[in-house]
Design a protein around this motif. Structure first.
Motif, PDB file in Angstrom:
ATOM      1  N   LEU A  58       0.695  -1.273  -0.093  1.00  0.00           N
ATOM      2  CA  LEU A  58       0.142  -0.084   0.086  1.00  0.00           C
ATOM      3  C   LEU A  58       0.839   1.198  -0.150  1.00  0.00           C
ATOM      4  O   LEU A  58       0.492   2.333  -0.737  1.00  0.00           O
ATOM      5  N   GLY A  59       1.974   1.382   0.708  1.00  0.00           N
ATOM      6  CA  GLY A  59       2.868   2.469   0.712  1.00  0.00           C
ATOM      7  C   GLY A  59       3.434   2.682  -0.582  1.00  0.00           C
ATOM      8  O   GLY A  59       3.599   3.970  -1.143  1.00  0.00           O
ATOM      9  N   VAL A  60       3.898   1.661  -1.348  1.00  0.00           N
ATOM     10  CA  VAL A  60       4.307   1.784  -2.960  1.00  0.00           C
ATOM     11  C   VAL A  60       3.438   2.298  -3.659  1.00  0.00           C
ATOM     12  O   VAL A  60       3.664   3.178  -4.582  1.00  0.00           O
ATOM     13  N   ILE A  61       2.234   1.894  -3.512  1.00  0.00           N
ATOM     14  CA  ILE A  61       1.120   2.458  -4.470  1.00  0.00           C
ATOM     15  C   ILE A  61       0.804   3.642  -4.294  1.00  0.00           C
ATOM     16  O   ILE A  61       0.408   4.317  -5.075  1.00  0.00           O
ATOM     17  N   TRP A  62       0.780   4.212  -2.857  1.00  0.00           N
ATOM     18  CA  TRP A  62       0.366   5.569  -2.545  1.00  0.00           C
ATOM     19  C   TRP A  62       1.508   6.467  -3.035  1.00  0.00           C
ATOM     20  O   TRP A  62       1.279   7.640  -3.688  1.00  0.00           O
ATOM     21  N   GLN A  63       2.728   6.047  -2.812  1.00  0.00           N
ATOM     22  CA  GLN A  63       3.986   6.919  -3.493  1.00  0.00           C
ATOM     23  C   GLN A  63       3.839   7.172  -4.835  1.00  0.00           C
ATOM     24  O   GLN A  63       3.982   8.195  -5.333  1.00  0.00           O
ATOM     25  N   ASN A  64       3.497   5.880  -5.788  1.00  0.00           N
ATOM     26  CA  ASN A  64       3.434   6.054  -6.888  1.00  0.00           C
ATOM     27  C   ASN A  64       2.080   6.983  -7.483  1.00  0.00           C
ATOM     28  O   ASN A  64       2.397   7.835  -8.296  1.00  0.00           O
ATOM     29  N   PHE A  65       1.212   6.888  -6.736  1.00  0.00           N
ATOM     30  CA  PHE A  65       0.069   7.836  -6.898  1.00  0.00           C
ATOM     31  C   PHE A  65       0.325   9.360  -6.762  1.00  0.00           C
ATOM     32  O   PHE A  65       0.020   9.949  -7.586  1.00  0.00           O
ATOM     33  N   TRP A  66       0.818   9.350  -5.801  1.00  0.00           N
ATOM     34  CA  TRP A  66       1.438  10.942  -5.328  1.00  0.00           C
ATOM     35  C   TRP A  66       2.272  11.407  -6.293  1.00  0.00           C
ATOM     36  O   TRP A  66       2.126  12.710  -6.663  1.00  0.00           O
ATOM     37  N   ARG A  67       3.543  10.601  -6.761  1.00  0.00           N
ATOM     38  CA  ARG A  67       4.069  11.220  -7.711  1.00  0.00           C
ATOM     39  C   ARG A  67       3.577  11.440  -9.022  1.00  0.00           C
ATOM     40  O   ARG A  67       3.961  12.248  -9.795  1.00  0.00           O
ATOM     41  N   SER A  68       2.611  10.576  -9.434  1.00  0.00           N
ATOM     42  CA  SER A  68       1.926  10.891 -10.638  1.00  0.00           C
ATOM     43  C   SER A  68       0.932  11.989 -10.855  1.00  0.00           C
ATOM     44  O   SER A  68       0.676  12.593 -12.074  1.00  0.00           O
ATOM     45  N   LEU A  69       0.821  12.673  -9.641  1.00  0.00           N
ATOM     46  CA  LEU A  69      -0.022  13.775  -9.521  1.00  0.00           C
ATOM     47  C   LEU A  69       0.816  15.311  -9.758  1.00  0.00           C
ATOM     48  O   LEU A  69       0.159  16.260  -9.863  1.00  0.00           O
ATOM     49  N   ARG A  70       2.110  14.731  -9.603  1.00  0.00           N
ATOM     50  CA  ARG A  70       2.790  16.106  -9.776  1.00  0.00           C
ATOM     51  C   ARG A  70       2.757  16.557 -11.091  1.00  0.00           C
ATOM     52  O   ARG A  70       2.792  15.757 -12.156  1.00  0.00           O
ATOM     53  N   ALA A  73      13.617  10.794 -12.201  1.00  0.00           N
ATOM     54  CA  ALA A  73      12.613  10.386 -10.793  1.00  0.00           C
ATOM     55  C   ALA A  73      11.658   9.800 -11.499  1.00  0.00           C
ATOM     56  O   ALA A  73      10.876   8.954 -10.844  1.00  0.00           O
ATOM     57  N   ILE A  74      10.988  10.065 -12.621  1.00  0.00           N
ATOM     58  CA  ILE A  74      10.020   9.381 -13.415  1.00  0.00           C
ATOM     59  C   ILE A  74      10.339   8.225 -14.357  1.00  0.00           C
ATOM     60  O   ILE A  74       9.483   7.669 -15.024  1.00  0.00           O
TER      61      ILE A  74
END
Length: 150
Positions: A10-22, A48-49
């Motif tokens: 869940l932490g990995v999924i949340w970090q990827n989601f948060w980075r995708s919003l940048r 970074a992406i």
């Protein structure tokens, strides 16, 4: 014992989601322009992406024409065969060389056109010709038929 960073799903999924919003850069930075009027852009790499190579593209001067001309220097830069974009001095020097080659080719064409005109006259062998090709006694014009009397 040292605490290991946890890699929970869940932490990995949340970090990827948060980075995708940048916000990402969709419009490139103007790098230069050639003498045809085409403009060249580059979007820099962003490790970074996961983007390790820059994106390069051009906007043609005439968007309706499908037969765009690109200079060799800019095309090499677009395809990644050269790292740095061409300088204006390099483009001007190569354009002058190209114009000089065109002039030399035109002079050679004019020089050899005189020789070609003289050579284009039909050559006569014993008074008979077929177009610009001569007839020879030892060759048949039609296979099996001898048209020239020996």
């Amino acid at each position: 014992m040292a605490n290991k960073p946890s890699r929970d799903l869940l932490g990995v999924i949340w970090q990827n989601f948060w980075r995708s919003l940048r916000p990402r850069q969709f419009r490139g930075n103007l790098i230069g322009e050639d003498y045809f009027g085409n403009k060249y852009y580059e979007i820099p790499p962003n490790p970074a992406i996961g983007k390790r190579k820059p994106s390069r593209y051009f906007e043609p001067a005439d968007k309706e024409a499908f037969d765009q001309e690109l200079t060799a220097e800019w095309e090499a830069w677009l395809r990644g065969r050269r790292e740095d974009p061409p300088t204006r001095e390099e483009l001007v020097t190569n354009l002058q060389i190209m114009e000089l080659k065109k002039q030399n080719a035109a002079q050679l064409d004019a020089h050899y056109a005189k020789d070609k005109d003289a050579a284009a006259l039909p050559k006569q062998v014993e008074g008979e010709t077929i177009g610009t090709f001569p007839k020879y006694k030892e060759y048949d014009l039609m296979p099996g038929k001898h048209s020239i009397k020996k």
